[in-house]
Design an enzyme around this catalytic site. Structure first.
Site, PDB file in Angstrom:
ATOM      1  CG  ASP A 157      -2.148   0.922   0.992  1.00  0.00           C
ATOM      2  OD1 ASP A 157      -2.080   1.798   0.113  1.00  0.00           O
ATOM      3  OD2 ASP A 157      -3.160   0.783   1.714  1.00  0.00           O
TER       4      ASP A 157
HETATM    5  C1  BGC Z   1      -5.095   3.258   0.427  1.00  0.00           C
HETATM    6  C2  BGC Z   1      -5.296   2.262  -0.675  1.00  0.00           C
HETATM    7  C3  BGC Z   1      -5.217   2.942  -2.030  1.00  0.00           C
HETATM    8  C4  BGC Z   1      -3.881   3.662  -2.140  1.00  0.00           C
HETATM    9  C5  BGC Z   1      -3.666   4.333  -3.480  1.00  0.00           C
HETATM   10  C6  BGC Z   1      -3.880   4.125   0.199  1.00  0.00           C
HETATM   11  O1  BGC Z   1      -3.830   5.167   1.112  1.00  0.00           O
HETATM   12  O2  BGC Z   1      -5.000   2.584   1.653  1.00  0.00           O
HETATM   13  O3  BGC Z   1      -6.524   1.607  -0.524  1.00  0.00           O
HETATM   14  O4  BGC Z   1      -5.358   1.992  -3.041  1.00  0.00           O
HETATM   15  O5  BGC Z   1      -3.835   4.641  -1.111  1.00  0.00           O
HETATM   16  O6  BGC Z   1      -4.535   5.375  -3.689  1.00  0.00           O
END
Ligand code: BGC
Length: 762
Positions: A287
């Site tokens: 993530d």
């Molecule tokens: C979130 C993810 C997301 C990623 C990219 C993160 O902060 O937890 O779910 O896909 O950002 O936007």
């Protein structure tokens, strides 16, 4: 010869398509062979180029920045994430496949969570349809729209089981139930990836957040998860597994730790479970910034240690990377990571690109410049009819005393509430490339549907008056009226008094049901509760339309209302869908995919709990039973609950046998009759309880369901076939077994009000 052709096309300045040089150089039969192709490429790569492939970098419409173009040209970036118009993506892709030494294409990923340009209802709402075709339709359209904007991957589906509504991200998931979420996970992956992943209108699914992110302690975002293996295997892991079994090409690794070990450095999770036990061969992506967060987690002292931990445990690609680029070269030299570990990660990245068809045609989804849309937000690019069709199925009728709903389209309706005219909030969080001005607000939807009647409006309240909260959620998300709350309520009451019926649209702004938006309260924020009390005092019939992304504790407010309709965040066509239900052009059929607690203090409150040694039984004594003495036991609205404008009756259950032998099945049938005056759909739900087993088993677990349409007066017999596989669970040794003994079959139109029969497994 082929290689020359590829380059000719590539350098024509009008790049259409062409196989990757390595692909083209292989004989046709071998060129199709993924493993050989990938190995061939890896053999040509420098260490720096390999590490470059493991990095994902943010892209915005302001791009391309010179520094990014240079990094791509140098083979230092493997993929982009974010949303950019096709011309921007094309320039970036040009740098990769025209300028970089090995011409390895980038892939483009983005959070396409519930629609892309056309915003569909949030996932919690989609789950409320219990209609797999509707959910598939929303996913397919999202894939078509996203791929038409040059995207190759979506960071979805989010299949974290959500049982704590304090957590803002419950809105992104499909609810509390393992079986329902697992079924939806499969459907959504298939919808995104289409019949073949390399098709120009398919996008790769990146299932997230692996694993257990929905179980963060206290519902506080990013918090730790501490969970027994039995519970993980039984309740929380199956949806991820279902998504992978359906062929999801990639997995996003969660930000939380699991029993003290961060997911991004968790060898058990990433190696033992994901690769060895489940046999996953696709790509793992951290993530956002999660590799660096290993330092804050306290498992690595430096960026070097963080990069080492992530690489060794199995993070293939680092989203928003710093430390893979900075530290892996040195780690490789010092032996902190091995060449094989890096090559394995590169193999996964290249494999994913291969599967997405990017080596055959890096512009497969970016398309050609002459076909770029003149206006990316053009109306013609939206799928409004489908969005409305799906959205109306997501609405859940929670209360309807004396048949208050549906309303007549004439007369005077007072529409009150801070969310009634919001085009931003109705889209819900993670609304990708949705445009607020294209959403049909509830005000617009009702107004358009009314015949000769009139719709009068007052705002009634702000969503919060706490300036700290406004600052936190972002001033652009919360537009406050500067009048005092007393002035606003007075105005609302004056407007209400002029009407035949009052509709109050209340709930949360979308920014409250989002990442990093955990709440300590489940009450209606701001002065909305006071507003409802004042509207009730006018004596006018009162309908509440809830707009929210989590269960809210609205016990008091729902008592004051004649009818309550849960509308969630219903997307671009939300207002029209709500009008369809409010005026009876569509008979509501949604069922809650999550329990509504009476108060925040009841959490966790999910239907499939264990019995305890001192269970509270409805109607029985409360003292020395497992409940809270200061509140009525049980939920406000149970899982699976939702009313219709018609009524249904259920017969008793008939079982084809009382004895189930292994390898055989038992049929449970029930006859459902529409005893009202309108045609309507309902969801017949099958629950099973394993009465005595080697470990305590839940009081009931959803095992199947069927959504059926019954004409007024019509009846249908619904049959469920139950076999041993429906009775299996993970025992204390984590063996997946069905144990002999009594099983109770429960069938109902919600999880609480059920008919029951028993059979025995021999
Ligand atoms: C979130 C993810 C997301 C990623 C990219 C993160 O902060 O937890 O779910 O896909 O950002 O936007």
């Amino acid at each position: 010869m082929k290689k020359v052709m590829f380059q000719a096309i590539l350098f024509s300045g009008f790049i259409v398509s062409g196989s990757h040089p390595v692909l083209a150089a292989l004989p046709p039969n071998v060129a199709r062979h993924k493993a050989e192709f990938v190995e061939n490429l890896i053999n040509q790569m420098t260490v720096k180029e390999k590490i470059g492939q493991l990095r994902q970098r943010f892209v915005s419409s302001e791009m391309p920045e010179a520094e990014v173009l240079q990094a791509i040209t140098d083979g230092q970036i493997g993929a982009m994430f974010g949303s950019a118009p096709r011309p921007v993506s094309r320039v970036l892709q040009d740098a990769a496949v025209r300028q970089s030494r090995l011409k390895i294409p980038l892939f483009f990923g983005f959070d396409v969570i519930h629609g892309h340009r056309t915003i569909f209802p949030i996932n919690l709402a989609l789950a409320s349809t219990w209609d797999m075709d509707a959910i598939a339709l929303s996913g397919r359209i999202a894939a078509k729209e996203a791929s038409a904007d040059g995207l190759d991957m979506t960071f979805a589906p989010m299949v974290d089981i959500g049982r704590d509504p304090r957590w803002g991200r419950v809105s992104e998931g499909f609810g509390e139930d393992t079986y329902l979420v697992s079924r939806i996970a499969r459907v959504v992956v298939n919808a995104f990836q289409g019949s073949t992943l390399s098709a120009s209108d398919s996008i790769m699914a990146c299932v997230k957040h692996f694993a257990l992110y929905g179980a963060v302690e206290g519902g506080r975002d990013y918090n730790n998860v501490d969970m027994s293996s039995a519970r993980m295997y039984q309740e929380y892991l199956p949806p991820y597994r279902a998504a992978l079994d359906a062929g999801a090409g990639s997995v996003m690794i969660a930000l939380n730790s699991i029993n003290g070990i961060p997911a991004n450095s968790n060898t058990w999770l990433l190696q033992n479970l994901l690769r060895k036990e489940w046999g996953f061969e696709g790509l793992t992506i951290s993530d956002h910034g999660a590799v660096a967060e290993l330092i804050e987690h306290g498992v690595g002292r430096t960026g070097k240690e963080a990069a080492q931990l992530a690489m060794v445990s199995g993070i293939n690609m680092s989203m928003s990377d710093t430390f893979y680029a900075q530290e892996l070269p040195g780690l490789l030299k010092s032996g902190g990571v091995t060449q094989q570990q890096i090559d394995n990660a590169v193999r996964r990245v290249l494999g994913a690109k291969y599967d997405m068809g990017l080596f055959e045609d890096p512009y497969r989804r970016i398309g050609i410049a002459s076909e770029d849309p003149a206006d990316i937000n053009a109306e013609s690019r939206l799928h409004r009819a489908q969005a409305r069709e799906v959205a109306r199925k997501t609405l859940v009728l929670l209360k309807n005393e004396k048949g208050r709903l549906p309303l007549k389209k004439d007369g005077v309706i007072a529409l009150i509430g801070p969310l009634a005219k919001s085009g931003v909030d109705i889209m819900g969080s993670w609304s990708a490339s949705g445009v607020a001005s294209q959403s049909v607000t509830i005000y617009d939807g009702l107004k358009k549907a009314m015949n000769n009647g009139s719709l009068i409006y007052a705002r009634g309240a702000n969503l919060t008056e706490d300036q700290e909260v406004v600052k936190y959620l972002g001033a652009s998300e919360i537009e406050n009226d500067s009048r005092s709350s007393a002035e606003m309520i007075d105005e609302a009451v004056r407007v209400a008094k002029q009407a035949d019926v009052v509709i109050a649209v209340v709930g949360e702004p979308r920014s409250m049901s989002h990442e990093a938006a955990s709440r300590t309260s489940l009450d209606l924020p701001g002065r909305q509760s006071e507003l409802i009390t004042a509207l009730y005092a006018t004596g006018k019939p009162l309908v509440l339309l809830l707009m929210n992304g989590r269960p809210l504790s609205i016990g008091k407010e729902q008592k004051l209302a004649d009818a309550v309709l849960e509308t969630w965040y219903s997307g671009t066509e939300g207002g029209n869908a709500v009008a369809d239900v409010v005026f009876g052009d569509y008979n509501p059929s949604g069922k809650l995919p999550t329990t509504f607690p009476r108060s925040v203090g009841q959490i966790p409150n999910y239907y499939s709990h264990l019995n305890t040694g001192r269970p509270y039984l409805p109607g029985g004594p409360r003292n020395y039973t497992s409940q809270y003495f200061d509140q009525s036991p049980g939920p406000l609205y149970p899982f699976g609950y939702g009313l219709s404008y018609t009524d249904f009756s259920l017969s008793e259950i008939t079982l084809s046998t009382q004895i189930l032998k292994s390898n055989k099945s038992v049929d449970a049938s029930i006859t459902v009759r529409n005893i009202g005056k309108r045609d309507g759909e309902t969801v017949v739900q099958l629950y099973i309880r394993d009465v005595v087993a080697s470990i305590s088993r839940p009081v009931k677990e959803l095992k199947n369901f069927q959504k059926i349409l019954l004409k007024a007066g019509e009846e249908k017999t619904v049959r469920f076939s139950i076999d041993e596989s429906d009775l299996k669970f993970f025992n204390a040794q984590l063996e997946y077994v069905a144990e002999p003994g009594e099983f109770r079959v429960q069938i109902g139109l919600d999880s609480q009000n059920v008919k029951e029969q028993s059979f025995e497994l021999l």
